[in-house]
Design a protein around this motif. Structure first.
Motif, PDB file in Angstrom:
ATOM      1  N   VAL A 287       0.821  -1.216   0.000  1.00 24.30           N
ATOM      2  CA  VAL A 287       0.000   0.000   0.000  1.00 24.30           C
ATOM      3  C   VAL A 287       0.852   1.263   0.000  1.00 24.30           C
ATOM      4  N   GLY A 288       2.125   1.140   0.413  1.00 26.79           N
ATOM      5  CA  GLY A 288       2.994   2.318   0.444  1.00 26.79           C
ATOM      6  C   GLY A 288       2.353   3.462   1.214  1.00 26.79           C
ATOM      7  N   ASP A 289       2.390   4.634   0.618  1.00 29.64           N
ATOM      8  CA  ASP A 289       1.745   5.810   1.225  1.00 29.64           C
ATOM      9  C   ASP A 289       0.476   6.193   0.471  1.00 29.64           C
ATOM     10  N   ASP A 290      -0.028   5.281  -0.357  1.00 30.93           N
ATOM     11  CA  ASP A 290      -1.219   5.589  -1.149  1.00 30.93           C
ATOM     12  C   ASP A 290      -2.444   5.779  -0.257  1.00 30.93           C
ATOM     13  N   PRO A 291      -3.303   6.732  -0.573  1.00 32.60           N
ATOM     14  CA  PRO A 291      -4.552   6.888   0.176  1.00 32.60           C
ATOM     15  C   PRO A 291      -5.469   5.690  -0.080  1.00 32.60           C
TER      16      PRO A 291
END
Length: 304
Positions: A287-291
Motif C-alpha cells: 500500500v505504500g503511502d497511497d490513500p
C-alpha cells in the motif's frame, strides 16, 4: 470491474484494511463482513480498532458486536454467521468483502472447513494450561506433534491456545483435528493481502496505540472490569486488553503497559504475515503511502 463472488482483504494489524475496504465498498456497491476474532465483542471498540461509527454509516458492516465479552463464539459459529451474511449480501445484489486479520476465520469461510464437532471443555483446558506451566513452554506442542504432526506443523509452538484446542478435539473425538479440518465446498474468492515495509508498519502500529490511548483505551478496559467481566476471559486476554490490566492493578505504569502493547502488537503482526504468506492464493499489494481510495482502485484492477 467484474464481480467475483467474494473479495478477501487481509493483512497485518494497522496496515489499513478497514479504510481500504470502506473505500472499495463505496466504489463497488459492496458490504463488509468482518473476519476478526475480537471485533465480535460488544464494549470492546478501542482496543480492537473496530470500524468507527462513521465507517459503519458509510458502508454496511456485518459480524461486529454479535456477542458479550463473556460469550464463546466458536469457529463453527463464526463460519455459519459469516456464510449467512455473505449470502444475504449477494441476495441484495451487492458484492461481499471479507475483511480482517484473523487468518483461520478467513480459511473457515473461503475453504468451507469442516469444523470439529467438539464444544469447549473448560476443565480440560485449565488442566492443560497448568501442565504447560509446569512443564515449560512447548510441553503441549511436543505432545501434539506425537498425536497429530500435521496439526503441529501448522500451529506455532508458542500458540498455546490453538495447541490446547487441537489436543481437546483429539481427546473428545479420538480423531486428529487435521483430519477433521478438511475442506468441503470452497468459496470462489479473490484474495488480497495488504502489506507495507516493516518500518512503515511499525510507525503505523506506534501511531495506532497513541490514538487508542488518546481515545480512552484505559477507561474502556476499566469499564469492562466494572461491568463484571473478569480479566481471565478469553476476550480480555486479547491484544490491547491484557496489557492494560496490569496498569489498572498498579503493577505497571501506563508507559510500561504501552511499551508492552507495542511489542506484542509487532509480534502479532509478524505472525499474521507468516500465516498469510503461507497461502499462495493471496495476491500481495504494497500500500505504500497511497490513500485508501487509490489502494481500493488497485484492488479493482487486480480483480479484473
Amino acid at each position: 470491474m467484474g464481480s467475483p463472488p467474494l473479495i478477501v482483504i487481509a493483512g497485518p494489524t494497522a496496515v489499513g484494511k478497514t479504510s481500504v475496504a470502506v473505500a472499495l465498498a463505496e466504489q463497488c456497491s459492496a458490504e463488509i463482513v468482518a473476519a476478526d476474532s475480537r471485533t465480535l465483542y460488544r464494549g470492546m471498540d478501542i482496543g480492537t480498532a473496530k470500524p468507527s461509527a462513521e465507517d459503519r454509516e458509510r458502508v454496511p458492516h456485518h459480524l461486529l458486536d454479535i456477542a458479550r465479552p463473556d460469550e464463546v463464539v466458536t469457529l463453527a459459529l463464526y463460519q455459519r454467521r459469516a456464510l449467512a451474511a455473505i449470502d444475504a449480501v449477494r441476495a441484495r445484489g451487492h458484492l461481499p468483502l471479507l475483511v480482517g486479520g484473523t487468518g483461520l476465520y478467513i480459511r473457515a469461510v473461503v475453504d468451507g472447513l469442516r469444523i470439529p464437532p467438539a464444544p469447549p471443555d473448560w476443565t480440560l483446558r485449565a488442566a492443560l494450561e497448568a501442565e504447560e506451566r509446569a512443564g515449560g513452554p512447548g510441553t503441549l506442542h511436543r505432545r501434539l506433534d506425537q498425536i497429530d504432526p500435521a496439526a503441529a506443523s501448522r500451529i506455532h509452538p508458542h500458540n498455546v491456545r490453538r495447541t490446547i484446542r487441537a489436543l481437546e478435539v483429539h481427546g473428545r473425538t479420538g480423531v486428529p483435528i487435521s483430519a477433521l479440518q478438511e475442506r468441503s465446498a470452497a468459496c470462489d474468492a479473490v484474495m488480497v493481502a495488504l502489506t507495507v515495509d516493516r518500518a512503515k508498519l511499525y510507525e503505523r502500529i506506534h501511531l495506532r496505540i497513541d490514538q487508542m490511548l488518546a481515545a480512552g483505551l484505559v477507561n474502556e478496559v476499566r469499564a469492562l472490569g466494572a461491568a463484571g467481566y473478569p480479566k481471565t476471559l478469553p476476550a480480555l486476554q486479547g491484544l490491547g486488553y491484557k496489557e492494560i490490566v496490569p496498569h489498572l492493578e498498579g503493577v505497571l505504569s501506563l508507559a510500561e503497559s504501552r511499551a508492552l502493547l507495542e511489542r506484542n502488537t509487532r509480534r502479532y503482526a509478524k505472525r499474521q504475515l507468516t500465516w498469510f504468506r503461507a497461502d499462495s492464493r493471496y495476491r500481495w499489494l504494497d500500500v505504500g503511502d497511497d490513500p485508501p481510495e487509490v489502494v481500493a482502485a488497485r484492488i479493482r484492477d487486480l480483480c479484473g
